[in-house]
Scaffold this motif. Sequence first.
Motif, PDB file in Angstrom:
ATOM      1  N   LEU A   1       0.837  -1.205   0.000  1.00 51.37           N
ATOM      2  CA  LEU A   1       0.000   0.000   0.000  1.00 51.37           C
ATOM      3  C   LEU A   1       0.871   1.254   0.000  1.00 51.37           C
ATOM      4  CD1 LEU A   1      -2.715   1.437   0.185  1.00 51.37           C
ATOM      5  CD2 LEU A   1      -2.617   1.144   2.681  1.00 51.37           C
ATOM      6  N   ALA A   2       1.956   1.217   0.779  1.00 55.59           N
ATOM      7  CA  ALA A   2       2.891   2.342   0.779  1.00 55.59           C
ATOM      8  C   ALA A   2       3.477   2.545  -0.614  1.00 55.59           C
ATOM      9  CB  ALA A   2       4.014   2.091   1.789  1.00 55.59           C
ATOM     10  N   CYS A   3       3.790   1.449  -1.292  1.00 53.67           N
ATOM     11  CA  CYS A   3       4.331   1.545  -2.653  1.00 53.67           C
ATOM     12  C   CYS A   3       3.332   2.185  -3.606  1.00 53.67           C
ATOM     13  CB  CYS A   3       4.709   0.151  -3.166  1.00 53.67           C
ATOM     14  SG  CYS A   3       6.133  -0.583  -2.328  1.00 53.67           S
ATOM     15  N   LEU A   4       2.036   1.851  -3.460  1.00 57.70           N
ATOM     16  CA  LEU A   4       1.012   2.447  -4.308  1.00 57.70           C
ATOM     17  C   LEU A   4       0.920   3.954  -4.053  1.00 57.70           C
ATOM     18  CD1 LEU A   4      -1.317   2.315  -6.309  1.00 57.70           C
ATOM     19  CD2 LEU A   4      -2.826   1.692  -4.395  1.00 57.70           C
ATOM     20  N   CYS A   5       0.964   4.349  -2.775  1.00 59.17           N
ATOM     21  CA  CYS A   5       0.912   5.776  -2.443  1.00 59.17           C
ATOM     22  C   CYS A   5       2.095   6.514  -3.057  1.00 59.17           C
ATOM     23  CB  CYS A   5       0.906   5.959  -0.930  1.00 59.17           C
ATOM     24  SG  CYS A   5      -0.608   5.405  -0.113  1.00 59.17           S
ATOM     25  N   TRP A   6       3.279   5.938  -2.966  1.00 54.63           N
ATOM     26  CA  TRP A   6       4.471   6.588  -3.514  1.00 54.63           C
ATOM     27  C   TRP A   6       4.465   6.573  -5.046  1.00 54.63           C
ATOM     28  CZ3 TRP A   6       7.364   3.820   0.863  1.00 54.63           C
ATOM     29  CH2 TRP A   6       7.489   4.686   1.960  1.00 54.63           C
ATOM     30  N   ALA A   7       3.841   5.550  -5.639  1.00 53.59           N
ATOM     31  CA  ALA A   7       3.727   5.527  -7.097  1.00 53.59           C
ATOM     32  C   ALA A   7       2.856   6.683  -7.578  1.00 53.59           C
ATOM     33  CB  ALA A   7       3.144   4.193  -7.551  1.00 53.59           C
ATOM     34  N   ILE A   8       1.757   6.927  -6.870  1.00 59.99           N
ATOM     35  CA  ILE A   8       0.906   8.078  -7.202  1.00 59.99           C
ATOM     36  C   ILE A   8       1.694   9.368  -6.999  1.00 59.99           C
ATOM     37  CG2 ILE A   8      -1.183   9.341  -6.566  1.00 59.99           C
ATOM     38  CD1 ILE A   8      -2.393   6.633  -5.711  1.00 59.99           C
ATOM     39  N   ASP A   9       2.402   9.458  -5.890  1.00 63.59           N
ATOM     40  CA  ASP A   9       3.234  10.623  -5.584  1.00 63.59           C
ATOM     41  C   ASP A   9       4.259  10.866  -6.700  1.00 63.59           C
ATOM     42  OD1 ASP A   9       4.933  12.543  -4.459  1.00 63.59           O
ATOM     43  OD2 ASP A   9       5.856  11.122  -3.081  1.00 63.59           O
ATOM     44  N   ASN A  10       4.929   9.820  -7.152  1.00 63.71           N
ATOM     45  CA  ASN A  10       5.961   9.968  -8.188  1.00 63.71           C
ATOM     46  C   ASN A  10       5.399  10.565  -9.465  1.00 63.71           C
ATOM     47  OD1 ASN A  10       7.790   8.791  -6.443  1.00 63.71           O
ATOM     48  ND2 ASN A  10       7.589   6.750  -7.320  1.00 63.71           N
ATOM     49  N   ASN A  11       4.233  10.085  -9.877  1.00 69.10           N
ATOM     50  CA  ASN A  11       3.636  10.573 -11.118  1.00 69.10           C
ATOM     51  C   ASN A  11       3.107  11.996 -10.974  1.00 69.10           C
ATOM     52  OD1 ASN A  11       3.409   8.417 -13.427  1.00 69.10           O
ATOM     53  ND2 ASN A  11       3.139   7.285 -11.519  1.00 69.10           N
ATOM     54  N   LEU A  12       2.609  12.339  -9.799  1.00 66.74           N
ATOM     55  CA  LEU A  12       2.155  13.706  -9.573  1.00 66.74           C
ATOM     56  C   LEU A  12       3.342  14.660  -9.490  1.00 66.74           C
ATOM     57  CD1 LEU A  12      -0.666  13.084  -6.931  1.00 66.74           C
ATOM     58  CD2 LEU A  12      -0.924  13.482  -9.390  1.00 66.74           C
ATOM     59  N   THR A  13       4.423  14.222  -8.837  1.00 69.08           N
ATOM     60  CA  THR A  13       5.616  15.065  -8.705  1.00 69.08           C
ATOM     61  C   THR A  13       6.259  15.312 -10.063  1.00 69.08           C
ATOM     62  OG1 THR A  13       6.017  14.237  -6.474  1.00 69.08           O
ATOM     63  CG2 THR A  13       7.870  15.293  -7.584  1.00 69.08           C
ATOM     64  N   ARG A  14       6.157  14.358 -10.976  1.00 71.60           N
ATOM     65  CA  ARG A  14       6.692  14.538 -12.325  1.00 71.60           C
ATOM     66  C   ARG A  14       6.107  15.784 -12.987  1.00 71.60           C
ATOM     67  NH1 ARG A  14       4.932  12.569 -17.614  1.00 71.60           N
ATOM     68  NH2 ARG A  14       6.712  12.312 -19.010  1.00 71.60           N
ATOM     69  N   LYS A  15       4.867  16.117 -12.625  1.00 70.33           N
ATOM     70  CA  LYS A  15       4.209  17.282 -13.206  1.00 70.33           C
ATOM     71  C   LYS A  15       4.896  18.592 -12.819  1.00 70.33           C
ATOM     72  CE  LYS A  15       0.586  15.331 -15.256  1.00 70.33           C
ATOM     73  NZ  LYS A  15       0.245  15.517 -16.684  1.00 70.33           N
ATOM     74  N   VAL A  16       5.638  18.582 -11.699  1.00 73.53           N
ATOM     75  CA  VAL A  16       6.285  19.822 -11.231  1.00 73.53           C
ATOM     76  C   VAL A  16       7.800  19.664 -11.159  1.00 73.53           C
ATOM     77  CG1 VAL A  16       4.256  20.548  -9.929  1.00 73.53           C
ATOM     78  CG2 VAL A  16       5.983  19.152  -8.794  1.00 73.53           C
ATOM     79  N   SER A  17       8.352  18.618 -11.811  1.00 71.41           N
ATOM     80  CA  SER A  17       9.768  18.284 -11.655  1.00 71.41           C
ATOM     81  C   SER A  17      10.718  19.315 -12.261  1.00 71.41           C
ATOM     82  CB  SER A  17      10.062  16.906 -12.257  1.00 71.41           C
ATOM     83  OG  SER A  17       9.749  16.874 -13.638  1.00 71.41           O
ATOM     84  N   ALA A  18      10.203  20.210 -13.101  1.00 69.53           N
ATOM     85  CA  ALA A  18      11.073  21.252 -13.660  1.00 69.53           C
ATOM     86  C   ALA A  18      11.335  22.365 -12.655  1.00 69.53           C
ATOM     87  CB  ALA A  18      10.454  21.838 -14.931  1.00 69.53           C
ATOM     88  N   SER A  19      10.561  22.401 -11.565  1.00 61.83           N
ATOM     89  CA  SER A  19      10.717  23.446 -10.549  1.00 61.83           C
ATOM     90  C   SER A  19      11.844  23.085  -9.581  1.00 61.83           C
ATOM     91  CB  SER A  19       9.399  23.641  -9.803  1.00 61.83           C
ATOM     92  OG  SER A  19       8.359  24.007 -10.698  1.00 61.83           O
TER      93      SER A  19
END
Length: 346
Positions: free
Chosen positions: A158-176
């Motif tokens: 479950l922790a891995c699923l939460c972090w997978a969602i986090d990773n994809n959302l963070t990609r949206k702001v990774s240029a900052s």
Amino acid sequence: MNVSVLYALAAAALFGASTPLAKSLGMGLSPVLLAGLLYLGSGLGLTIVRIVRDRGWRSSGLTAPEWPWLLAAIAFGGVLGPIALMFGLTRTSGATASLMLNLESVLTALLAWLVFKENADRRIVLGMIVIVLGGCVLSWPQENTSAHDWSGPLAVALACLCWAIDNNLTRKVSASDAVFIAGLKGLSAGAVNCVLALAIGAQLPAISTLAPTLLVGFLGYGVSLVLFVLALRGLGSARTGAYFSTAPFLGAALSILMLGESVSWLFWIAAALMALGVWIHLTENHAHEHQHDPLVHSHRHTHDEHHQHEHDFEWDGSEPHSHLHHHAPIRHSHPHFPDIHHRHKH
């Protein structure tokens, strides 16, 4: 080797080491409080680094459309994920939990491919299947092993699923600014988890435990996350997750060496399957003719083939540097990853 690959591997090394260390330091602490202290150490440390680097407090530079992505990433990756992991660590061995964390890369890639439409070719899919098989072997209940049951591995998953969602959302702001992103995640998640833990009766540990816990959080969660964001910028979610999946092997090795944990033959079969899956991911190569649409953004860059622009300010010639710049349309072919400049359809 691409510098983004080095960022991802360094992030993996720091996070992998933090897992058995967190288990060792967290003896007697509630999972929620331990998660809060680790993230608080991350946030406080990175905030100090940012203030020293910028010689004072500066604006984050995030645009209004980027804030919802970052706040959602904080909720999944900074609050829900660490609570699930710390709960799982109380019900499984550090070595098993470390290898189970390989599922994060699989779930990250699946979400990137199916939901966020990032390219994932046959090798990425094959590598994911092999890693999932390793996770299944690792989660199989074993007789006469009191420290291993279904609840521990499921909580880590479950922790891995939460972090997978986090990773994809963070990609949206990774240029900052990566330091700001990681620091805000740490402060927010640390504050929420610590307040929640204290509210349900937890007590802060002695300074002899508190100080090293904050330090582990700064290095294993904070610095690691900064490097991970930099890798996301250059590799995309699925590939960064693949490289980051080397973290559990270091964590498992440290659990065996430092904590004296014993492992079964299932552990070694799972390790071999996961190692094969990681190797398949790391040997993937992607090249084809593609179109770059017009784009305006700001990030740290050098004047490579994708950054042939003029400056509207006096430039001293130093590289890399950061400023708002425009990308003109271009069509060409070369090996590439789905980085911030290659998010095209296939």
